[in-house]
Design a protein around this motif. Structure first.
Motif, PDB file in Angstrom:
ATOM      1  N   PHE A 250       0.812  -1.218   0.000  1.00 11.09           N
ATOM      2  CA  PHE A 250       0.000   0.000   0.000  1.00 11.09           C
ATOM      3  C   PHE A 250       0.847   1.271   0.000  1.00 11.09           C
ATOM      4  O   PHE A 250       0.370   2.327  -0.404  1.00 11.09           O
ATOM      5  CB  PHE A 250      -1.018  -0.038   1.138  1.00 11.09           C
ATOM      6  CG  PHE A 250      -2.062  -1.085   0.889  1.00 11.09           C
ATOM      7  CD1 PHE A 250      -2.978  -0.937  -0.130  1.00 11.09           C
ATOM      8  CD2 PHE A 250      -2.071  -2.257   1.623  1.00 11.09           C
ATOM      9  CE1 PHE A 250      -3.904  -1.925  -0.409  1.00 11.09           C
ATOM     10  CE2 PHE A 250      -2.999  -3.244   1.355  1.00 11.09           C
ATOM     11  CZ  PHE A 250      -3.916  -3.087   0.334  1.00 11.09           C
ATOM     12  N   VAL A 253       1.180   1.705  -3.601  1.00 11.14           N
ATOM     13  CA  VAL A 253      -0.066   2.252  -4.153  1.00 11.14           C
ATOM     14  C   VAL A 253      -0.125   3.757  -3.896  1.00 11.14           C
ATOM     15  O   VAL A 253      -0.463   4.539  -4.801  1.00 11.14           O
ATOM     16  CB  VAL A 253      -1.294   1.558  -3.500  1.00 11.14           C
ATOM     17  CG1 VAL A 253      -2.579   2.204  -3.964  1.00 11.14           C
ATOM     18  CG2 VAL A 253      -1.303   0.093  -3.832  1.00 11.14           C
ATOM     19  N   ALA A 254       0.216   4.158  -2.668  1.00 12.86           N
ATOM     20  CA  ALA A 254       0.189   5.584  -2.319  1.00 12.86           C
ATOM     21  C   ALA A 254       1.144   6.358  -3.226  1.00 12.86           C
ATOM     22  O   ALA A 254       0.793   7.427  -3.740  1.00 12.86           O
ATOM     23  CB  ALA A 254       0.574   5.764  -0.855  1.00 12.86           C
ATOM     24  N   ASP A 257      -0.283   6.404  -6.881  1.00 12.62           N
ATOM     25  CA  ASP A 257      -1.446   7.303  -6.911  1.00 12.62           C
ATOM     26  C   ASP A 257      -0.992   8.762  -6.883  1.00 12.62           C
ATOM     27  O   ASP A 257      -1.555   9.616  -7.581  1.00 12.62           O
ATOM     28  CB  ASP A 257      -2.380   7.017  -5.726  1.00 12.62           C
ATOM     29  CG  ASP A 257      -3.336   5.868  -6.018  1.00 12.62           C
ATOM     30  OD1 ASP A 257      -3.225   5.291  -7.115  1.00 12.62           O
ATOM     31  OD2 ASP A 257      -4.166   5.538  -5.157  1.00 12.62           O
ATOM     32  N   ALA A 276      -4.621  -6.678  -4.265  1.00 13.95           N
ATOM     33  CA  ALA A 276      -5.706  -5.784  -3.842  1.00 13.95           C
ATOM     34  C   ALA A 276      -5.529  -4.349  -4.321  1.00 13.95           C
ATOM     35  O   ALA A 276      -6.474  -3.568  -4.313  1.00 13.95           O
ATOM     36  CB  ALA A 276      -5.811  -5.804  -2.321  1.00 13.95           C
ATOM     37  N   LEU A 279      -7.507  -2.147  -8.144  1.00 14.15           N
ATOM     38  CA  LEU A 279      -8.611  -1.202  -8.353  1.00 14.15           C
ATOM     39  C   LEU A 279      -8.258   0.196  -7.852  1.00 14.15           C
ATOM     40  O   LEU A 279      -8.684   1.187  -8.450  1.00 14.15           O
ATOM     41  CB  LEU A 279      -9.881  -1.709  -7.660  1.00 14.15           C
ATOM     42  CG  LEU A 279     -11.137  -0.923  -8.019  1.00 14.15           C
ATOM     43  CD1 LEU A 279     -11.476  -1.046  -9.492  1.00 14.15           C
ATOM     44  CD2 LEU A 279     -12.318  -1.360  -7.190  1.00 14.15           C
ATOM     45  N   ILE A 280      -7.478   0.278  -6.783  1.00 11.88           N
ATOM     46  CA  ILE A 280      -7.096   1.607  -6.261  1.00 11.88           C
ATOM     47  C   ILE A 280      -6.283   2.345  -7.331  1.00 11.88           C
ATOM     48  O   ILE A 280      -6.504   3.528  -7.593  1.00 11.88           O
ATOM     49  CB  ILE A 280      -6.292   1.481  -4.942  1.00 11.88           C
ATOM     50  CG1 ILE A 280      -7.089   0.673  -3.908  1.00 11.88           C
ATOM     51  CG2 ILE A 280      -5.946   2.852  -4.380  1.00 11.88           C
ATOM     52  CD1 ILE A 280      -6.355   0.416  -2.608  1.00 11.88           C
ATOM     53  N   GLU A 283      -8.667   2.989 -10.602  1.00  9.46           N
ATOM     54  CA  GLU A 283      -9.685   4.025 -10.393  1.00  9.46           C
ATOM     55  C   GLU A 283      -9.049   5.415 -10.318  1.00  9.46           C
ATOM     56  O   GLU A 283      -9.616   6.386 -10.829  1.00  9.46           O
ATOM     57  CB  GLU A 283     -10.467   3.736  -9.108  1.00  9.46           C
ATOM     58  CG  GLU A 283     -11.676   2.849  -9.311  1.00  9.46           C
ATOM     59  CD  GLU A 283     -12.734   3.443 -10.226  1.00  9.46           C
ATOM     60  OE1 GLU A 283     -12.777   3.017 -11.396  1.00  9.46           O
ATOM     61  OE2 GLU A 283     -13.496   4.317  -9.793  1.00  9.46           O
ATOM     62  N   THR A 284      -7.907   5.509  -9.686  1.00  8.53           N
ATOM     63  CA  THR A 284      -7.217   6.804  -9.634  1.00  8.53           C
ATOM     64  C   THR A 284      -6.845   7.234 -11.050  1.00  8.53           C
ATOM     65  O   THR A 284      -7.021   8.405 -11.423  1.00  8.53           O
ATOM     66  CB  THR A 284      -5.955   6.717  -8.750  1.00  8.53           C
ATOM     67  OG1 THR A 284      -6.304   6.084  -7.528  1.00  8.53           O
ATOM     68  CG2 THR A 284      -5.369   8.080  -8.453  1.00  8.53           C
ATOM     69  N   PHE A 304     -11.786  -6.053 -11.831  1.00  8.37           N
ATOM     70  CA  PHE A 304     -11.509  -4.670 -11.431  1.00  8.37           C
ATOM     71  C   PHE A 304     -10.906  -3.888 -12.593  1.00  8.37           C
ATOM     72  O   PHE A 304     -11.282  -2.747 -12.859  1.00  8.37           O
ATOM     73  CB  PHE A 304     -10.539  -4.633 -10.241  1.00  8.37           C
ATOM     74  CG  PHE A 304     -11.129  -5.172  -8.965  1.00  8.37           C
ATOM     75  CD1 PHE A 304     -12.440  -4.901  -8.620  1.00  8.37           C
ATOM     76  CD2 PHE A 304     -10.368  -5.935  -8.094  1.00  8.37           C
ATOM     77  CE1 PHE A 304     -12.989  -5.380  -7.441  1.00  8.37           C
ATOM     78  CE2 PHE A 304     -10.900  -6.418  -6.909  1.00  8.37           C
ATOM     79  CZ  PHE A 304     -12.216  -6.144  -6.588  1.00  8.37           C
TER      80      PHE A 304
ATOM     81  N   SER B 125      -1.175   2.495   5.944  1.00  7.43           N
ATOM     82  CA  SER B 125      -1.474   1.364   5.057  1.00  7.43           C
ATOM     83  C   SER B 125      -2.961   1.049   5.075  1.00  7.43           C
ATOM     84  O   SER B 125      -3.577   0.828   4.030  1.00  7.43           O
ATOM     85  CB  SER B 125      -0.716   0.126   5.528  1.00  7.43           C
ATOM     86  OG  SER B 125       0.492   0.019   4.862  1.00  7.43           O
ATOM     87  N   MET B 128      -4.942   3.523   3.055  1.00  7.43           N
ATOM     88  CA  MET B 128      -4.871   3.267   1.610  1.00  7.43           C
ATOM     89  C   MET B 128      -5.778   2.100   1.227  1.00  7.43           C
ATOM     90  O   MET B 128      -6.484   2.151   0.228  1.00  7.43           O
ATOM     91  CB  MET B 128      -3.435   2.947   1.182  1.00  7.43           C
ATOM     92  CG  MET B 128      -2.508   4.122   1.054  1.00  7.43           C
ATOM     93  SD  MET B 128      -3.147   5.487   0.088  1.00  7.43           S
ATOM     94  CE  MET B 128      -3.321   4.783  -1.531  1.00  7.43           C
ATOM     95  N   LEU B 132     -10.214   1.271  -1.087  1.00 11.33           N
ATOM     96  CA  LEU B 132     -10.739   0.242  -1.987  1.00 11.33           C
ATOM     97  C   LEU B 132     -12.265   0.198  -1.938  1.00 11.33           C
ATOM     98  O   LEU B 132     -12.916   0.029  -2.970  1.00 11.33           O
ATOM     99  CB  LEU B 132     -10.134  -1.112  -1.601  1.00 11.33           C
ATOM    100  CG  LEU B 132     -10.362  -2.269  -2.556  1.00 11.33           C
ATOM    101  CD1 LEU B 132      -9.796  -1.965  -3.925  1.00 11.33           C
ATOM    102  CD2 LEU B 132      -9.731  -3.534  -2.013  1.00 11.33           C
ATOM    103  N   PHE B 135     -13.648   2.891  -4.052  1.00 13.22           N
ATOM    104  CA  PHE B 135     -13.368   2.646  -5.469  1.00 13.22           C
ATOM    105  C   PHE B 135     -14.198   1.487  -6.010  1.00 13.22           C
ATOM    106  O   PHE B 135     -14.581   1.489  -7.179  1.00 13.22           O
ATOM    107  CB  PHE B 135     -11.877   2.397  -5.683  1.00 13.22           C
ATOM    108  CG  PHE B 135     -11.045   3.659  -5.587  1.00 13.22           C
ATOM    109  CD1 PHE B 135     -11.520   4.859  -6.078  1.00 13.22           C
ATOM    110  CD2 PHE B 135      -9.792   3.636  -5.011  1.00 13.22           C
ATOM    111  CE1 PHE B 135     -10.770   6.019  -5.996  1.00 13.22           C
ATOM    112  CE2 PHE B 135      -9.024   4.785  -4.927  1.00 13.22           C
ATOM    113  CZ  PHE B 135      -9.518   5.988  -5.421  1.00 13.22           C
TER     114      PHE B 135
END
Lengths: 369, 231
Positions: A250, A253-254, A257, A276, A279-280, A283-284, A304, B125, B128, B132, B135
Motif C-alpha cells: 500500500f 499504491v500511495a 497514486d 488488492a 482497483l485503487i 480508479e485513480t 476490477f 497502510s 490506503m 478500496l 473505489f
C-alpha cells in the motif's frame, strides 16, 4: 474327553492367526520422494485404546519415542532424520486408559530415493504434448509459414496511447505490478515495457516506471535503456525515469497514486502481477482521465481492471503480448503451440464429462493421480 | 558474450528446473528450493540498490526544487527516521547498537521502530486499503450500467450475488416454501458463484497456465529476449 481336548486344541490352533491379526502394521518407503521419509500404517481390533506410541530405533534394540498419536490416526509419516538407504525399526504400541500396554508390534523399513515421480505422469504427458506442439510450430514459422493471430485491441492501442501522450505533452505511466522478477507475469509486463519504451523514444515522449522491487528496478531500467538505444536515441534516455518506491504494497499504491495525481499521465499501463491494489490504481487513473491499458493473470483482479480500464489483457493475452507486438514468426509459432494445448484441454474436458456420465472414472483418476 | 551468457544460464537453469520437477532424487528434489534461497539472498542485497535509488531520486527533486518538493523531504525524513530507529534501538526481535533500550521503551511503550511501524505505518497502510471500498462502489456503478444485453446480465448477476451474500437476501425470500428453496436468493447467489464464476475463473487460469508454459519455453529457448532489452 480326548475329543473335547482335541476340539479345544483345534480351536486354539485356528484362533492363533486371529489373535495375531488384532494388530496389522506395515512400514514402507514414502513413494516418489528423495528417500527422506518412511510411512507407517496400522489397523487394530483392540478395545480401550487411548493412544498410540511410535518408537524408532536404528539398531533394533534401543527404541526412542518419536510421537504419541490419538486413536483416530491410522498412519504416520516419519520425516525426522531419515537417512536414505538405512533400515529403521519402529515399535508401535497401543496404550489403554490406565497407561498399560495393550499390544505392540515391531516393524522395519528402509527409505529409498526415486528417480522419477510417477504421480506426475499426467503433467509430463501434457508438458510433452504442448512442448512438442510449440516446437513444431516454431519450426514451421522459421520455415516461413504464415501464422494467423487474432487482433488484441489493447495492444493495438499502444501506439495510439503514446501518440496521444505526445500530443498532450503528458507522460506515460507504466506500472509493472508488485511481483518480483521470479514472477512470470512481471517478466511478461517487462517484455511489453520494452516495446512501449521504443515507441516512447520514437515519439520523444516521457515515461515513468515506478517499481516496487529492487530487482525489477535494475531490469526495467536496462530494458528502457536498450529500447532507447535500439531506436537510435540513447541521449534521450533518462535513468531516473525508472525508479524505486517501496516494497510495501500500500506504500507503493500511495506512491503511484501520488504520481498519477501530480503528473496527470495521458496513458497508464498496468501490466504484471496485481493484488488488492489493482482497483485503487486503476480508479485513480480513471479519475485522472488517462487512457488505461491493463493486463494480469490474477483471476480475482481482472474484473476490477475490466471495470476501470479502457482495455484489459486477460490472462494469456498478457503472455502473448510480446509475440503479438514483435510479430516475430518464432514467437507466433509458440502461440500456435499454446493453442494446440488449449484444444487438447477442451477435448479432455469434454471426454471427461462424457466418461463420468457413463460411470467410467479412468480419465478422472489418471489426471487426479 | 554479454548477450549469450545470460541466455545460456537461462537455458541451463530453466531446463534443470523442468527436469527437477519430475525427479525427486537428490540433488534434483530440493533444487528449486535451493534456487529460491539464492533468489532471496540476491534480492536481499538488491534492496540496498532500491533504497539508494529512492534517496537519489528524492534528493535530486529536492535540490532542483521540483514541483511539490516539500513532500520529498517528508519521504527522506521518514526513511531516515526508520533506519536510525532500527539501527539504534533495534526492533522487537532484534537488539540495536544501544543494547539497553529500557528507557525509551518505558517512555513509548515500544521500541521506536515498532512504535513508528504500529502507530504511523500500519494506519497509513490501512487508510490506503480502505480507499478500496469507495473505489469498488464507483467502479461498480460504471460497470453495472445496463447499456447492452451483456452488461444487463452482469447487473442482474451482481445484484443477486450482492443480495445473496447479505441478510437482505434471506429476508426477501424467506417466505418461499421449503419445496422451492432453490429460489432463495442466497441459494441462487451460491449457484451463480459455484457454476458461472468458477467456470470463468478456471477458464482464465487454464489459459494463463498455458500462457506461462509458452512464455517459459520462449524464455528458456532464448526466443523471447525482450527482458534483456531486445535482440
Amino acid at each position: 474327553m480326548k475329543k473335547i481336548i482335541l476340539l479345544f486344541f483345534l480351536i486354539f490352533i485356528f484362533s492363533l492367526p486371529l489373535l495375531s491379526n488384532e494388530i496389522s502394521v506395515s512400514a514402507f518407503d514414502e513413494p516418489n520422494d528423495d528417500g527422506s521419509a518412511i510411512v507407517l500404517e496400522w489397523e487394530y481390533d483392540l478395545v480401550d485404546v487411548q493412544s498410540i506410541i511410535i518408537e524408532k530405533s536404528k539398531d533394533n534394540s534401543t527404541f526412542i519415542e518419536i510421537v504419541r498419536l490419538p486413536i483416530t490416526d491410522t498412519n504416520f509419516t516419519d520425516e525426522e532424520n531419515i537417512e536414505t538407504g538405512t533400515t529403521y525399526h519402529y515399535k508401535i504400541s497401543f496404550i489403554d486408559f490406565d497407561g498399560a500396554l495393550l499390544a505392540s508390534k515391531t516393524i522395519s523399513a528402509k527409505a529409498t530415493a526415486q528417480w522419477f515421480n510417477t504421480s506426475k505422469i499426467p503433467l509430463l504427458l501434457m508438458l510433452l504434448i504442448v512442448g512438442i506442439a510449440i516446437l513444431y510450430f516454431i519450426y514451421h514459422a522459421r520455415k516461413g509459414k504464415k501464422l494467423y493471430i487474432r487482433r488484441i485491441a489493447g495492444l493495438d492501442t499502444i501506439g495510439e496511447a503514446v501518440g496521444r501522450a505526445t500530443e498532450l505533452g503528458k507522460p506515460i505511466l507504466f506500472v509493472p505490478g508488485i511481483g518480483d522478477l521470479d514472477n512470470i507475469q512481471t517478466l511478461a509486463g517487462l517484455n511489453i515495457l520494452g516495446h512501449l519504451a521504443q515507441k516512447v523514444a520514437q515519439y520523444d515522449s516521457t515515461i515513468h516506471v515506478p517499481v516496487s522491487r529492487s530487482m525489477v528496478l535494475s531490469t526495467a531500467r536496462e530494458i528502457v535503456k536498450e529500447s532507447y538505444l535500439k531506436v537510435g536515441r540513447p541521449d534521450a534516455f533518462n535513468p531516473d525515469s525508472v525508479y524505486y518506491l517501496t516494497d510495501d504494497q500500500f506504500g507503493y499504491v500511495a506512491g503511484v497514486d501520488g504520481i498519477i495525481i501530480r503528473e496527470k499521465p495521458a496513458a497508464t499501463f498496468y501490466l504484471g502481477a496485481f493484488y488488492a491494489e489493482s482497483l485503487i490504481l486503476a480508479e485513480t487513473g480513471h479519475e485522472s482521465g488517462a487512457i488505461q491499458i491493463a493486463g494480469t493473470a490474477m483471476p480475482a483482479q481482472i474484473p476490477f481492471f475490466v471495470a476501470a480500464c479502457d482495455y484489459t489483457l486477460i490472462g494469456e493475452e498478457l503472455f502473448a503480448a510480446s509475440a503479438y507486438l514483435s510479430q516475430d514468426p518464432q514467437q507466433l509459432g509458440c502461440l500456435k503451440g499454446q493453442d494446440v494445448g488449449k484444444a487438447i484441454i477442451m477435448v479432455t474436458i469434454v471426454a471427461g464429462i462424457i466418461l463420468e456420465i457413463f460411470g467410467i472414472h479412468f480419465l478422472k483418476d489418471f489426471l487426479a493421480s | 558474450m554479454k548477450r549469450n551468457l545470460p541466455l545460456l544460464i537461462t537455458f541451463l537453469v530453466g531446463t534443470l528446473i523442468i527436469f527437477a520437477e519430475f525427479i525427486p532424487h537428490k540433488p534434483f528434489g530440493n533444487l528449486s528450493g535451493g534456487l529460491e534461497t539464492w533468489f532471496m539472498i540476491i534480492s536481499g542485497f538488491a534492496i540496498l540498490l532500491g533504497q539508494l535509488n529512492l534517496i537519489k531520486v528524492n534528493t535530486i527533486k529536492i535540490s532542483r526544487k521540483a514541483p511539490n518538493w516539500q513532500y520529498y523531504i517528508i519521504c527522506i525524513v521518514s526513511f531516515a527516521a526508520m533506519v536510525i530507529a532500527g539501527i539504534l534501538w533495534g526492533t522487537r526481535d532484534q537488539t540495536g547498537i544501544l543494547k539497553n533500550s529500557q528507557g525509551v521503551v518505558s517512555w513509548l511503550g515500544l521500541k521506536p521502530f515498532d512504535y513508528f511501524f504500529k502507530y504511523f505505518f500500519e494506519n497509513l497502510s490501512a487508510t490506503m486499503f480502505s480507499l478500496l471500498a469507495f473505489f469498488v462502489a464507483s467502479a461498480s456503478y460504471r460497470a453495472f450500467r445496463a447499456r447492452s444485453l451483456e452488461s444487463t446480465l452482469l447487473l442482474i448477476a451482481a445484484v443477486i450475488v450482492m443480495l445473496g451474500r447479505t441478510t437482505i437476501g434471506s429476508w426477501l425470500t424467506g417466505w418461499v416454501p421449503e419445496s422451492l428453496t432453490y429460489l432463495h436468493i442466497p441459494q441462487v447467489a451460491q449457484f451463480v458463484i459455484k457454476y458461472f464464476q468458477t467456470t470463468g475463473q478456471r477458464a482464465i487460469m487454464i489459459c494463463a497456465g498455458l500462457g506461462i508454459v509458452g512464455s517459459s519455453v520462449r524464455i528458456i529457448l532464448g526466443i523471447e529476449r525482450s527482458y534483456l532489452g531486445g535482440k
